[in-house]
Enzyme design. Sequence first.
Site, PDB file in Angstrom:
ATOM      1  CG  ASP A 234      -2.091  10.363  -0.551  1.00 50.75           C
ATOM      2  OD1 ASP A 234      -2.899   9.562  -0.393  1.00 50.75           O
ATOM      3  OD2 ASP A 234      -0.948  10.722   0.009  1.00 50.75           O
ATOM      4  CG  MET A 235      -5.692   5.608  -4.070  1.00 49.74           C
ATOM      5  SD  MET A 235      -6.414   6.103  -5.436  1.00 49.74           S
ATOM      6  CE  MET A 235      -5.397   5.224  -6.739  1.00 49.74           C
ATOM      7  NE  ARG A 236      -2.689   7.857   2.435  1.00 54.49           N
ATOM      8  CZ  ARG A 236      -1.454   7.956   2.726  1.00 54.49           C
ATOM      9  NH1 ARG A 236      -1.148   7.241   4.045  1.00 54.49           N
ATOM     10  NH2 ARG A 236      -0.345   8.392   2.315  1.00 54.49           N
TER      11      ARG A 236
ATOM     12  CD  GLU B  20       2.500  -3.374   0.724  1.00 58.34           C
ATOM     13  OE1 GLU B  20       2.670  -2.929   1.851  1.00 58.34           O
ATOM     14  OE2 GLU B  20       3.337  -3.652  -0.074  1.00 58.34           O
TER      15      GLU B  20
ATOM     16  CD  GLU C  12      10.687  -1.591  -3.494  1.00 58.23           C
ATOM     17  OE1 GLU C  12      10.308  -0.819  -2.690  1.00 58.23           O
ATOM     18  OE2 GLU C  12      10.990  -1.077  -4.822  1.00 58.23           O
TER      19      GLU C  12
ATOM     20  N   GLY D 133       2.015   0.939  -1.758  1.00 59.96           N
ATOM     21  CA  GLY D 133       1.262   1.550  -0.650  1.00 59.96           C
ATOM     22  C   GLY D 133      -0.184   1.529  -1.067  1.00 59.96           C
TER      23      GLY D 133
ATOM     24  CG  ASN E 107      15.007   3.561  -2.588  1.00 61.31           C
ATOM     25  OD1 ASN E 107      15.174   4.539  -3.516  1.00 61.31           O
ATOM     26  ND2 ASN E 107      13.999   3.187  -2.439  1.00 61.31           N
TER      27      ASN E 107
ATOM     28  CG  HIS F  72       8.232  -0.830  -9.372  1.00 58.23           C
ATOM     29  ND1 HIS F  72       6.890  -0.432 -10.143  1.00 58.23           N
ATOM     30  CD2 HIS F  72       8.433   0.241  -8.602  1.00 58.23           C
ATOM     31  CE1 HIS F  72       7.028   0.802  -9.751  1.00 58.23           C
ATOM     32  NE2 HIS F  72       7.742   1.254  -8.671  1.00 58.23           N
TER      33      HIS F  72
ATOM     34  CE  LYS G 285      10.177   5.424   0.067  1.00 56.45           C
ATOM     35  NZ  LYS G 285       9.496   4.525  -0.754  1.00 56.45           N
TER      36      LYS G 285
ATOM     37  NE  ARG H 286      14.102   1.109  -6.136  1.00 57.34           N
ATOM     38  CZ  ARG H 286      12.799   1.693  -6.226  1.00 57.34           C
ATOM     39  NH1 ARG H 286      12.601   2.412  -5.034  1.00 57.34           N
ATOM     40  NH2 ARG H 286      12.086   1.429  -7.035  1.00 57.34           N
TER      41      ARG H 286
ATOM     42  NE  ARG I 144       7.072   8.025 -11.939  1.00 55.90           N
ATOM     43  CZ  ARG I 144       7.787   7.070 -11.304  1.00 55.90           C
ATOM     44  NH1 ARG I 144       7.904   6.323 -12.025  1.00 55.90           N
ATOM     45  NH2 ARG I 144       7.802   7.112  -9.935  1.00 55.90           N
TER      46      ARG I 144
HETATM   47  P1  ADP Z   1       6.435   4.795  -3.056  1.00 51.66           P
HETATM   48  O1  ADP Z   1       6.375   4.420  -4.425  1.00 51.66           O
HETATM   49  O2  ADP Z   1       6.773   6.361  -2.788  1.00 51.66           O
HETATM   50  O3  ADP Z   1       7.212   3.803  -2.093  1.00 51.66           O
HETATM   51  P2  ADP Z   1       3.899   3.843  -1.560  1.00 51.66           P
HETATM   52  O4  ADP Z   1       4.272   2.328  -1.864  1.00 51.66           O
HETATM   53  O5  ADP Z   1       4.258   4.102  -0.138  1.00 51.66           O
HETATM   54  O6  ADP Z   1       4.754   4.724  -2.561  1.00 51.66           O
HETATM   55  O7  ADP Z   1       2.674   4.274  -1.977  1.00 51.66           O
HETATM   56  C1  ADP Z   1       2.131   5.317  -1.775  1.00 51.66           C
HETATM   57  C2  ADP Z   1       0.583   5.582  -2.095  1.00 51.66           C
HETATM   58  O8  ADP Z   1      -0.277   4.544  -1.550  1.00 51.66           O
HETATM   59  C3  ADP Z   1      -0.144   6.961  -2.042  1.00 51.66           C
HETATM   60  O9  ADP Z   1      -0.783   7.066  -3.243  1.00 51.66           O
HETATM   61  C4  ADP Z   1      -0.915   6.790  -0.887  1.00 51.66           C
HETATM   62  O10 ADP Z   1      -2.184   7.314  -1.030  1.00 51.66           O
HETATM   63  C5  ADP Z   1      -1.329   5.099  -1.068  1.00 51.66           C
HETATM   64  N1  ADP Z   1      -1.843   4.678   0.247  1.00 51.66           N
HETATM   65  C6  ADP Z   1      -1.297   4.261   1.467  1.00 51.66           C
HETATM   66  N2  ADP Z   1      -2.182   4.070   2.269  1.00 51.66           N
HETATM   67  C7  ADP Z   1      -3.377   3.764   1.672  1.00 51.66           C
HETATM   68  C8  ADP Z   1      -4.591   3.586   1.953  1.00 51.66           C
HETATM   69  N3  ADP Z   1      -5.007   2.988   3.203  1.00 51.66           N
HETATM   70  N4  ADP Z   1      -5.642   3.371   1.164  1.00 51.66           N
HETATM   71  C9  ADP Z   1      -5.429   4.010  -0.154  1.00 51.66           C
HETATM   72  N5  ADP Z   1      -4.201   4.595  -0.612  1.00 51.66           N
HETATM   73  C10 ADP Z   1      -3.275   4.540   0.190  1.00 51.66           C
END
Ligand code: ADP
Length: 387
Positions: free
Chosen positions: A279-281, A327, A373, A324, A8, A177, A15, A89, A237
């Site tokens: 980054d959501m974290r 889950e 995927e 991410g 990918n 997706h 990936k 992909r 985005r």
């Molecule tokens: P991609 O689309 O690049 O495959 P991912 O599916 O890995 O991306 O998702 C990345 C997002 O998931 C990031 O915003 C990351 O901060 C978020 N994320 C991963 N783990 C957590 C967590 N424990 N809590 C909140 N957000 C998380």
Amino acid sequence: MRAILTLNAGSSSLKLGLFSEDLETLAMGHVDRIGGAGGLKLTDGAGGALPVPEAGPEGFATNAAALQTALTAFRGAFPALEVVAVGHRVVHGGIHHAAPERVTETLMAELAQLAPFAPLHQPHNLAGVRAALEAFPQAPQIACFDTAFHRNHPFVNDSFALPRRFYEKGVRRYGFHGLSYDYISGELAACEPALHAGRVVVAHLGSGASMCGLKGGQSIASTMGFSALDGLPMGTRSGQIDPGVLLYLMDQEGMSSAQISDLLYKDSGLKGMSGISNDMRELEASNDPHAQEAIDYFTFRIRRELGGLAAALGGIDALVFCGGIGENSAHIRARVCEGMEWLGITLDAGANAANAREIAHGPVRVLTIPTNEEIVIARAARGVLRG
Ligand code: ADP
């Protein structure tokens, strides 16, 4: 050892998945910052770290170099490795390509013509295919399209209210997706056949984010449209935006299409709204009000789309979170489900906090299902191998 490789390839990331012919996961690899500092992470089938050999910046200079670096690492872990097929992909299959297809020069030429439909993804995907063709000239290469899963959605979800000639030229709502939704649909068929036969909204919430309405396991509507920009806000985005804003940016701000493209793909979404991070974290950990507003907007748009997709499906039997964020973030799932009892969703706070698979106890089931995927691509590659 005979193995199937999945790739990918993105603008600066690659990936990889390595599978046995029985589709057992042997290893996963993730290269990021291609063209820059470069880095490779490798895990085995159980998720444990595998050793990564030293590689300087030249080992990550291009997609082809990154692939070689990752292959060296795979060969270190599996000395007798023989790659018998490579699955890719490819973001866009256009109108004509839905089922996985063996790569030929004719197919590559057709897919290259679709680059204007997905300028930030398609060329990188195809560069990945080229790199793999060079590395494994004897192995069949199979293209799997992210648009494919949505190709049979109804006309009202396939079109824009523009003059007909644009539709004929391919200006349509494709949806993306698809490999992830295909996986979730397959999981439901295997583990929850009654839900698979029913009405399910899947929220794929990662760096890219979209939602899909499934009826009888098939996509009937998706939040993404012509491009991977539409629908939900994402890491960088914008998601859905009034086209009048784009006219304003061009006419009043004097922005070129390249500048607008950068704005919408790279500087908007969670990053643009928060001014802090994509980054959501990091946003969840921040006390900055702009970080909170970005999360408010993200969850608000998911809730709106959930209502819209439930209407498109004629009701809803289950909501599935993946990606991410979907889950891993109990907080975002709780925010999405808050006050949704009117729709039949009653979150189980304890199960949600524990990242359980089943996280609600109302009439509408809510599930978290880790998406995969890579295995969808590997299955397609094996299908071609086995004729
Ligand atoms: P991609 O689309 O690049 O495959 P991912 O599916 O890995 O991306 O998702 C990345 C997002 O998931 C990031 O915003 C990351 O901060 C978020 N994320 C991963 N783990 C957590 C967590 N424990 N809590 C909140 N957000 C998380």
